[in-house]
Design a protein around this motif. Structure first.
Motif, PDB file in Angstrom:
ATOM      1  N   HIS A 187       0.829  -1.219   0.000  1.00 40.59           N
ATOM      2  CA  HIS A 187       0.000   0.000   0.000  1.00 40.59           C
ATOM      3  C   HIS A 187       0.860   1.265   0.000  1.00 40.59           C
ATOM      4  O   HIS A 187       1.984   1.231   0.500  1.00 40.59           O
ATOM      5  CB  HIS A 187      -0.859   0.065   1.263  1.00 40.59           C
ATOM      6  N   ASP A 236       2.040   4.174   1.900  1.00 42.57           N
ATOM      7  CA  ASP A 236       2.330   4.355   3.345  1.00 42.57           C
ATOM      8  C   ASP A 236       2.981   3.116   3.975  1.00 42.57           C
ATOM      9  O   ASP A 236       3.465   3.181   5.092  1.00 42.57           O
ATOM     10  CB  ASP A 236       1.130   4.812   4.182  1.00 42.57           C
ATOM     11  N   ASP A 237       3.020   1.971   3.285  1.00 41.89           N
ATOM     12  CA  ASP A 237       3.757   0.817   3.810  1.00 41.89           C
ATOM     13  C   ASP A 237       5.263   1.057   3.718  1.00 41.89           C
ATOM     14  O   ASP A 237       6.039   0.481   4.472  1.00 41.89           O
ATOM     15  CB  ASP A 237       3.490  -0.457   2.976  1.00 41.89           C
ATOM     16  N   HIS A 282      -0.288  -7.444   2.914  1.00 45.56           N
ATOM     17  CA  HIS A 282       1.120  -7.256   3.285  1.00 45.56           C
ATOM     18  C   HIS A 282       1.914  -8.544   3.048  1.00 45.56           C
ATOM     19  O   HIS A 282       2.926  -8.545   2.338  1.00 45.56           O
ATOM     20  CB  HIS A 282       1.230  -6.863   4.767  1.00 45.56           C
TER      21      HIS A 282
HETATM   22 ZN   LIG Z   1      -0.406  -1.476   4.358  1.00 44.53          ZN
END
Ligand SMILES: [Zn+2]
Length: 848
Positions: free
Chosen positions: A54, A56-57, A174
């Motif tokens: 994502h 922001d990961d 994730h």
């Molecule tokens: Zn994430």
């Protein structure tokens, strides 16, 4: 507290973005020290690709360190665009949120020096396990995209943000990102995999994969300290960069703070900062202090590269910080040698880097702007081109005209600190599509975006529609550059504003709401707005009905609309007698041409303005239900649209903040508590409890919607204890078993059957109770694949003369999406305490 949590966050962000810097379209000239650093970077031939799920990961500290300290080509491959998250700065969700977060990532990379890639995977919402994720994503297509990106980018090291060995311990997206990364590490090198790509690309074996670990993956710092560190590399990512006047962690914070829609503003830190990389696969590093060790990252990796290194060393040694133009002859000689390289990959990359350095040394400013944000196909627009030379050097820039763009002058000599303005005329072709993100042109599935041109794979956004092609000639060498045509204007508060220039349809048509609920047989007014994007002598507007529905009038004629003029028309939409659902769409006819597209604008200061063009269509739904609740009190929670849904089925709704609820609730047929009210307004809900208690005791109906299990004790939710859990059912098609088919909540006033659980969106529900007081009856059973049935999704208890109902079902998602079954269930819940008047009095029957 008067304002709720979200209002204050929004106020804060609106303020901070208003004073923040402009988006990346504003051109920034590097200073002499930065140019020197870019020259040094020409000498590093190593590439790193960071992989996660994502926006922001990504660890911006490691990305910034790779790009600025190691000077590596650094990419972040985010498998999704983050479409499934929440938006803290505005109303956009789903694909529009994905557009915002794509731009936020591009702004972040502009700051930290990385490049950005995506796959076609869609962030469809939370999943507990990678198996579930990979059922919804098309695993083959996601890997196809990852392999292509690896074959093009050719990373030396791949770095996973997540651990591929621990499925179920974090969001399924994730773990899936890491699991797929491990697979494509092999597949990219395998010529039997996605062989069609090999017509244009070579296979690529990345030498090494790491996992960017941290103590939190070990559960505690103590556990991490005790763990075996044989495969662990330690990196000090706290570098201070004198040429920028910033520490690496400060750059990382500036980059991370671009994730404004997530509220991820971050403060910078200074001093030493350790990052850990766990070696996973490929060749083991020969020196654990260098993640690239054992991989040749110098010019000797390329045939003929030694000569380039020698020339580059000379440029670096003689660089004059006071007069960088003195390096031009040596850099041009270096460029000649680059041109002769056989290695196409590094030749292309390093030529691009070097050409930018030459332009920067010459202080070249190239700009092409128009004074309108949009235009239509066939229009002719005047373009202002600025060409500036801020150096002591003299050179010439040629404008390369074509059929679309004609310029006043074509060869422009530029002397010392010379600035020239040239007028050009842009003739937009008569047939030209409106601008919209390339990956949103076709209908995708829940898990995947869809587009045909595989060459666009990985690209964050659509390239600008129009560019000015230029050729700079300096000391006998030609440098080609394209200048995107932008919309530039001056705002009294913001100052200079640079935004993209977009093509819009000649006329745009939009229906006011995405979903209309018809509670009864009556017609409903529906407003449709048209916007003329060019002068419109005449035409007409129709609203096309689904089968069985009637719309009056059949059309509206319009005349003499000026460019930019908007007009709104109201149609009466009559539902059929029986339950029905369908799609209405707006259609404008002008002569033989028809237009049915709406234009959606997304404007925030921290990203370039975005435009989405899509077919105008809204849902009309007649659930065909009976609702006996006349008045409902709604207690606001963390924010949802359920109150509107209750109004749509005919109840009068009174909304209250938890601290403003009136003492006497007896006049309401039901009291409904908004989502997460007990999480966000703990004390106020506590104070309210005695009143809710006596209201129910005296015959009232209380519906509580989902709360998260965090810090909610079993007795917080009222007199009958409920223990919340993290149990959720994420498959929106999961089978629902009606455990109590004879219970009145399933039978009256509407009969609820398994068909009412079809067509649900995103999920069934979340944070289901796992234990409850014996007074509660569990009504429904459901579960995700290979899990035990949970029975806590809908609990009903009689308490005193009234009813207490708790549900973790995602009504807050299903109702705004127009899911009929969710409306019927809602009607039964709020009607449960209301006597059926139809038995005594036929007139009082409120059949909807
Ligand atoms: Zn994430």
């Amino acid at each position: 507290m008067k304002n709720n949590f979200f209002t204050s966050i929004i106020a804060l962000l609106v303020f901070s973005t208003a004073v923040a810097q402009e988006n990346r379209l504003a051109q920034k000239q590097p200073n002499t020290a930065e140019i020197y650093h870019h020259i040094e970077k020409l000498g590093f031939l190593g590439t790193a690709l960071y992989v996660a799920a994502h926006p922001d990961d990504e660890n911006t500290r490691l990305i910034s360190w790779l790009a600025n300290d190691k000077m590596a080509r650094t990419g972040y491959l985010s498998l999704t665009r983050g479409d499934g998250g929440q938006n803290l700065i505005g109303p956009q969700l789903r694909e529009q949120l994905g557009m915002i977060r794509t731009q936020e990532l591009l702004e972040a990379r502009y700051i930290d020096g990385g490049q950005q890639f995506f796959t076609r995977a869609n962030d469809f919402g939370y999943s507990k396990h990678p198996d579930e994720t990979l059922e919804i994503w098309n695993e083959q297509e996601v890997m196809e995209d990852m392999v292509r990106i690896i074959r093009e980018f050719q990373p030396d090291v791949i770095i996973n943000r997540f651990d591929h060995r621990t499925p179920g311990s974090t969001h399924g997206h994730h773990t899936a990102s890491a699991m797929l990364s491990m697979k494509v590490f092999e597949y990219a090198a395998d010529k039997t995999m996605y062989a069609y790509q090999l017509k244009e690309l070579d296979t690529w074996q990345a030498p090494r994969v790491y996992f960017n670990t941290s103590w939190w993956f070990y559960g505690s710092e103590e556990a991490f300290d005790k763990s075996d560190k044989t495969n662990l590399l330690e990196i000090d990512a706290g570098t201070y960069y004198p040429y920028k006047g910033l520490s690496n962690s400060e750059i990382a914070a500036l980059s991370r703070s671009q994730h404004k829609s997530q509220g991820f503003g971050s403060s910078g830190s200074r001093g030493s900062q350790t990052e850990y990389l766990e070696y996973l696969k490929g060749s083991f590093p020969t020196d654990k202090s260098d993640l690239f060790s054992g991989i040749n990252t110098t010019w000797t990796r390329v045939k003929g590269g030694s000569r380039i290194q020698t020339l580059l060393n000379a440029v670096i040694a003689s660089y004059n910080f006071k007069n960088p133009t003195a390096s031009i002859p040596a850099l041009l000689e270096l460029r000649n040698n680059l041109e002769n390289l056989k290695d196409k990959h590094w030749k292309k990359i390093k030529l691009e880097e070097l050409d930018q350095i030459l332009l920067d040394i010459c202080g070249v400013y190239l700009e092409a702007s128009v004074n309108t944000s949009t235009a239509t196909a066939g229009e002719s627009i005047s373009v202002a081109i600025e060409l500036t030379n801020r150096s002591n050097e003299t050179f010439q820039i040629s404008l390369l005209p074509n059929q679309i763009l004609q310029t006043e002058e074509n060869k422009i000599p530029l002397n010392k600190n010379d600035s020239k303005s040239v007028k050009a005329s842009l003739q937009i072709p008569a047939i030209y599509e409106a601008s919209t993100p390339y990956y949103l042109k076709e209908e995708g599935s829940l898990g995947m975006y869809q587009f045909k041109d595989r060459k666009l794979t990985g690209q964050p956004e659509t390239a600008p529609d129009f560019v000015v092609r230029t050729m700079m000639e300096i000391q006998g060498t030609q440098l080609y550059r394209e200048i995107p045509i932008i919309h530039k204007h001056t705002d009294p508060v913001r100052g200079e504003v640079n935004e993209p220039f977009y093509i819009v349809p000649e006329v745009a048509v939009s229906i006011q709401n995405p979903v209309y609920i018809f509670s009864g047989d009556d017609a409903q007014p529906i407003q449709v707005t048209i916007k003329a994007n060019k002068k419109m002598p005449q035409g007409n507007l129709e609203l096309l009905p689904p089968d069985g529905w009637h719309i009056t009038p059949q059309d509206f004629g319009f005349e003499n609309l000026e460019k930019g003029e908007e007009k709104t028309y109201t149609f009466q939409v009559q539902p059929p007698k029986k339950a029905s659902r369908g799609v209405i769409s707006g259609l404008v006819k002008i002569g033989l041409q028809t237009f049915n597209q709406e234009v959606i604008k997304i404007n925030y200061d921290h990203i370039p303005d975005q435009q989405l063009v899509r077919n105008s269509a809204s849902q009309v739904v007649k659930p065909g239900l009976i609702n006996r609740a006349n008045t409902v009190a709604y207690i606001n929670g963390a924010g949802d649209d359920v109150a509107q849904a209750i109004e749509a089925i005919g109840s009068k709704v009174f909304k209250f903040e938890p601290n403003e609820v009136p003492d006497d609730l007896s006049k309401y047929d039901a009291v409904v508590v908004g989502i997460r009210a007990f999480n966000v307004s703990e004390n106020d809900m506590d104070a309210l409890q005695p009143r809710l208690d006596s209201y129910v005791n005296n015959g009232g109906t209380l519906l509580m919607q989902y709360n998260t299990s965090r810090r909610i004790s079993p007795d917080a939710l009222g007199p009958l204890p409920i223990t919340l859990s993290r149990k959720r059912v994420t498959d929106e098609n999961a089978t629902v078993t009606i455990l109590e088919p004879q219970h009145k909540i399933m039978t009256a006033p509407n009969a609820i059957t398994s068909t009412d659980f079809t067509g649900w969106v995103q999920e069934r529900g979340l944070y289901f109770p796992e234990q409850w007081d014996a007074a509660f009856t569990p009504i429904l059973g459901m579960n995700d694949k290979e899990e035990e049935m949970t029975k806590g999704s809908l609990l009903v208890a009689e308490y005193g003369a009234g009813h207490i109902i708790y549900t973790g079902l995602s009504l807050f998602r299903e109702l705004p999406a127009g899911v009929s079954g969710a409306y019927k269930l809602l009607a039964n819940i709020i009607s449960i305490g209301v006597e059926d008047q139809s038995i005594e009095n036929e007139d009082g029957k409120r059949k909807l």
